[in-house]
Motif scaffolding. Structure first.
Motif, short mmCIF file in Angstrom:
data_model
loop_
_atom_site.label_atom_id
_atom_site.label_comp_id
_atom_site.label_asym_id
_atom_site.label_seq_id
_atom_site.Cartn_x
_atom_site.Cartn_y
_atom_site.Cartn_z
N GLY A 410 -4.15 -0.71 1.44
CA GLY A 410 -3.34 -1.83 0.83
C GLY A 410 -1.91 -2.19 1.22
O GLY A 410 -1.45 -3.31 1.53
N TYR A 411 -1.29 -1.31 1.90
CA TYR A 411 0.17 -1.59 2.51
C TYR A 411 -0.19 -2.63 3.74
O TYR A 411 0.90 -3.23 3.90
CB TYR A 411 0.88 -0.25 3.11
CG TYR A 411 -0.21 0.47 4.19
CD1 TYR A 411 -0.27 0.06 5.48
CD2 TYR A 411 -0.74 1.51 3.84
CE1 TYR A 411 -1.08 0.68 6.43
CE2 TYR A 411 -1.68 2.30 4.74
CZ TYR A 411 -1.80 1.90 6.15
OH TYR A 411 -2.34 2.45 6.78
N ASN A 412 -1.25 -2.85 4.26
CA ASN A 412 -1.28 -3.98 5.37
C ASN A 412 -1.43 -5.17 4.55
O ASN A 412 -1.03 -6.29 5.25
CB ASN A 412 -2.92 -3.90 5.93
CG ASN A 412 -2.92 -2.71 6.91
OD1 ASN A 412 -1.66 -2.27 7.58
ND2 ASN A 412 -4.06 -2.10 7.23
N ILE A 413 -1.57 -5.35 3.25
CA ILE A 413 -1.53 -6.45 2.44
C ILE A 413 0.03 -6.62 1.80
O ILE A 413 0.68 -8.00 1.72
CB ILE A 413 -2.68 -6.82 1.59
CG1 ILE A 413 -4.12 -6.81 2.33
CG2 ILE A 413 -2.65 -8.00 0.76
CD1 ILE A 413 -5.39 -6.74 1.47
N ALA A 414 0.15 -5.34 1.12
CA ALA A 414 1.38 -5.57 0.21
C ALA A 414 2.53 -5.77 1.01
O ALA A 414 3.35 -6.80 0.45
CB ALA A 414 1.56 -3.99 -0.23
N TYR A 415 2.87 -4.88 2.05
CA TYR A 415 4.16 -5.10 2.69
C TYR A 415 4.58 -6.71 3.40
O TYR A 415 5.45 -7.21 3.23
CB TYR A 415 4.28 -4.27 3.85
CG TYR A 415 4.78 -2.91 3.32
CD1 TYR A 415 5.58 -2.57 2.43
CD2 TYR A 415 3.91 -1.76 3.64
CE1 TYR A 415 5.88 -1.19 2.14
CE2 TYR A 415 3.98 -0.57 3.35
CZ TYR A 415 5.08 -0.31 2.53
OH TYR A 415 5.52 1.03 2.09
N PRO A 416 3.29 -7.11 3.85
CA PRO A 416 3.62 -8.71 4.24
C PRO A 416 3.81 -9.67 3.05
O PRO A 416 4.46 -10.57 3.36
CB PRO A 416 2.22 -9.08 5.21
CG PRO A 416 1.66 -7.71 5.65
CD PRO A 416 2.06 -6.58 4.64
N ILE A 417 3.08 -9.54 2.09
CA ILE A 417 3.48 -10.37 0.74
C ILE A 417 4.81 -10.09 0.33
O ILE A 417 5.35 -11.16 0.17
CB ILE A 417 2.25 -10.03 -0.29
CG1 ILE A 417 0.87 -10.47 0.37
CG2 ILE A 417 2.63 -10.87 -1.46
CD1 ILE A 417 -0.29 -10.08 -0.76
N ILE A 418 5.26 -9.04 0.28
CA ILE A 418 6.68 -8.79 -0.15
C ILE A 418 7.54 -9.00 0.83
O ILE A 418 8.41 -10.00 0.36
CB ILE A 418 6.85 -7.18 -0.56
CG1 ILE A 418 5.90 -6.79 -1.62
CG2 ILE A 418 8.23 -6.91 -0.95
CD1 ILE A 418 5.78 -5.42 -2.01
N GLY A 419 7.34 -8.93 2.12
CA GLY A 419 8.31 -9.31 2.93
C GLY A 419 8.42 -10.89 3.20
O GLY A 419 9.58 -11.38 3.29
N SER A 420 7.30 -11.43 3.35
CA SER A 420 7.26 -13.01 3.36
C SER A 420 7.97 -13.41 1.91
O SER A 420 8.68 -14.65 2.11
CB SER A 420 5.79 -13.56 3.45
OG SER A 420 5.05 -13.09 2.52
N PHE A 421 7.86 -12.95 0.89
CA PHE A 421 8.42 -13.53 -0.13
C PHE A 421 9.91 -13.41 -0.29
O PHE A 421 10.74 -14.32 -0.65
CB PHE A 421 8.13 -12.92 -1.59
CG PHE A 421 8.55 -13.29 -2.74
CD1 PHE A 421 8.21 -14.56 -3.24
CD2 PHE A 421 9.58 -12.65 -3.46
CE1 PHE A 421 8.78 -15.23 -4.32
CE2 PHE A 421 10.16 -13.32 -4.53
CZ PHE A 421 9.90 -14.40 -5.03
N CYS A 422 10.56 -12.58 0.36
CA CYS A 422 11.85 -12.29 0.69
C CYS A 422 12.35 -13.09 1.79
O CYS A 422 13.20 -13.76 1.40
CB CYS A 422 12.28 -10.82 1.36
SG CYS A 422 11.87 -9.37 0.16
N LEU A 423 11.60 -13.50 2.79
CA LEU A 423 12.02 -14.52 3.64
C LEU A 423 11.95 -15.92 2.78
O LEU A 423 12.83 -16.68 3.17
CB LEU A 423 10.89 -14.73 4.80
CG LEU A 423 10.98 -13.53 5.61
CD1 LEU A 423 10.00 -13.61 6.80
CD2 LEU A 423 12.66 -13.41 6.43
#
Length: 517
Positions: A410-423
């Protein structure tokens, strides 16, 4: 030589056009008496406006308005006067007393059709000329009088609305309506319903033209029903009050329609820009810096720095916590220092002890928190007003997301979603959209009293759509990079990739077999 018919028609056309223009754009000076004839005009079922005028009022001026030629079929008039940003006074008399005037920017008073009093518009500002929209609304005798059972405002009949705001809410109040021919407030309270409506202006449009164009869309029953968004009544709160989540900088109009089984009438609409100051605070700068750093790491190079990526989840939660304290308590450099100190302490702790924690779990927990915020941001108002329902749904979404069967990857999906929201938060702060309120509204719901009865209904215009598209694209890029490089990781934490048996250059060779003397 006589004029041709075609030339005569053109002359009449331009004369009428000039006359209408002069009626809709005038200037009022001190001491002027404005006589208005309604020519026995009568309203339609949903359009009560029988006269309107755009004008200006000079500084330190008082104008007297007299209305004549009112149809005998009418019961009462609502005279509305609206100013762009600047306060003024609307009164029944030159000599002001507590019960004969109101002041503000969106004002109105009720006149009986059989005995219309003169009204006085007063500009006490020594330097400001007011931009005004003057409007007269006519109603029949069986129509409800907006604010006719008022018990809160100074004047007896209060067809206007009151607006207050703080850092979190916009509060709109009205007085109950009554049936004009009846006059009994107890009976009217059973037979008259009050429906609230709201409309946003274009984001960051603070122009006088935009203001008056929006006003005209919320001034009659017909235009309110066409352009306004109905605001539901939260059952645990007063039916004469609505609380709205505050979104700084965007103009919003609020209107109310009072309706009995025969007729409808509109209250005087009211407007606010909330806090329109478009300056950047220390809090904004700190959040933008932190969000940008976290977003870049988690979205683009997190697969190379897996322990650091995992640790940023701790920093992210620190940002949420400290940003809440900064936003709700104070705005100072000391708070900013606490923000960074706390964040980096948690960052160090996550890096130090990341080998002891199963890394996909916090990533999926953070994703669950974000999904819960998105659902609260999007769900119809009033559904989660009760705390039991809110916490059940909120924690349920987090737990279900955290314990999904595929959370091993799930980290392959979770981290990009969270990181892109921060951007996206970084870009959101730059262009002035409101997608960051996905998180802020949830923090308000958790920590601010009475926010459970607030109307969320966030604005969603081209800026917000732009941020949404940016967020989606960055998420797809991040997922691609993480999935592409996930095969290079043998375990969830790169700190665990060190071999269990390490052979150094000076170590004796390892020999397997029997031991001989």
């Amino acid at each position: 030589m006589g004029l041709s018919v075609k030339t005569s028609v053109k002359i009449v056309y331009f004369f009428i056009l000039f006359t209408l223009k002069s009626m809709t754009c005038t200037k009022w000076d001190d001491g002027e008496i404005v006589n208005i004839s309604l020519n026995n005009s009568i309203p339609t079922l949903y359009n009560s406006e029988v006269f309107s005028l755009t004008t200006t009022l000079s500084a330190l001026s008082t104008v007297t308005v007299s209305i004549a030629d009112i149809s005998l079929l009418l019961g009462f008039l609502i005279v509305q006067v609206h100013s762009f940003k600047k306060d003024f006074i609307l009164s029944f008399s030159r000599n002001l007393s507590i019960a004969n005037y109101v002041n503000g920017t969106n004002l109105g008073l009720m006149l009986e059709a059989t005995n219309p009093k003169a009204l006085y518009i007063i500009n006490n500002s020594p330097n400001e000329t007011l931009d005004l929209y003057f409007s007269i609304h006519a109603y029949y005798k069986n129509a409800p009088v907006p604010g006719g059972c008022n018990m809160e405002f100074n004047v007896v009949d209060a067809p206007f609305m009151r607006i207050e705001q703080n850092n979190f809410f916009i509060t709109v109040d009205i007085g109950p309506a009554r049936i004009f021919v009846d006059g009994d407030c107890d009976a009217s309270s059973m037979n008259v319903t009050h429906n609230f409506y709201k409309m946003y202006l274009n984001e960051w449009d603070h122009s006088v033209d935009g203001y008056f164009e929006g006003l005209k869309k919320m001034i009659t029953v017909e235009s309110i029903l066409e352009h306004g968004t109905h605001v539901p009544h939260i059952s645990t709160y007063s039916p004469m009050r609505r609380l709205f989540s505050l979104y700084p900088g965007i103009g919003s109009f609020y209107a109310v329609i009072a309706k009995n089984n025969k007729m409808s009438s509109a209250y005087v609409p009211i407007h606010t820009y909330s806090y329109e100051n478009n300056y950047v605070t220390w809090t904004d700068i700190s959040v933008m810096i932190a969000a940008t750093i976290i977003g870049l790491i988690m979205n683009f190079i997190g697969y190379k720095l897996f322990s650091f990526q995992f640790a940023t989840v701790g920093l992210l939660f620190a940002i949420m916590l400290i940003y809440t304290l900064i936003n709700f308590i104070t705005e100072s450099l000391i708070s900013i220092a606490i923000f960074y100190i706390t964040g980096f302490i948690l960052l160090y702790a996550c890096l130090k002890f990341s080998t002891c924690i199963y890394s996909p779990l916090p990533a999926m927990f953070a994703l669950g928190f974000q999904l819960a915020c998105i659902i609260y941001y999007s769900i119809p108002d009033g559904v989660l007003q009760h705390s039991e329902m809110f916490w059940t749904v909120f924690t349920g979404i987090i737990l279900i997301t955290t314990l999904l069967p595929f959370f091993h990857h799930g980290y392959n999906i979770a981290y990009p979603i969270i990181g892109s929201f921060c951007l996206s938060i970084m870009l959101d702060s730059i262009i002035g959209s409101y997608l960051r309120y996905i998180i802020i509204n949830t923090l308000r719901r958790i920590s601010v009293d009475d926010f459970n009865v607030a109307i969320i209904d966030p604005p969603y215009q081209w800026r917000d759509l732009t941020i949404t598209i940016f967020w989606l694209l960055m998420t797809l890029v991040g997922i691609f990079l993480h999935v592409k490089n996930s095969s290079k990781r043998y375990v969830y934490s790169d700190s665990l990739q060190t071999p269990l048996l390490v052979t150094t250059r000076n170590s004796p060779p390892v020999v397997y077999g029997a031991i001989h003397d």
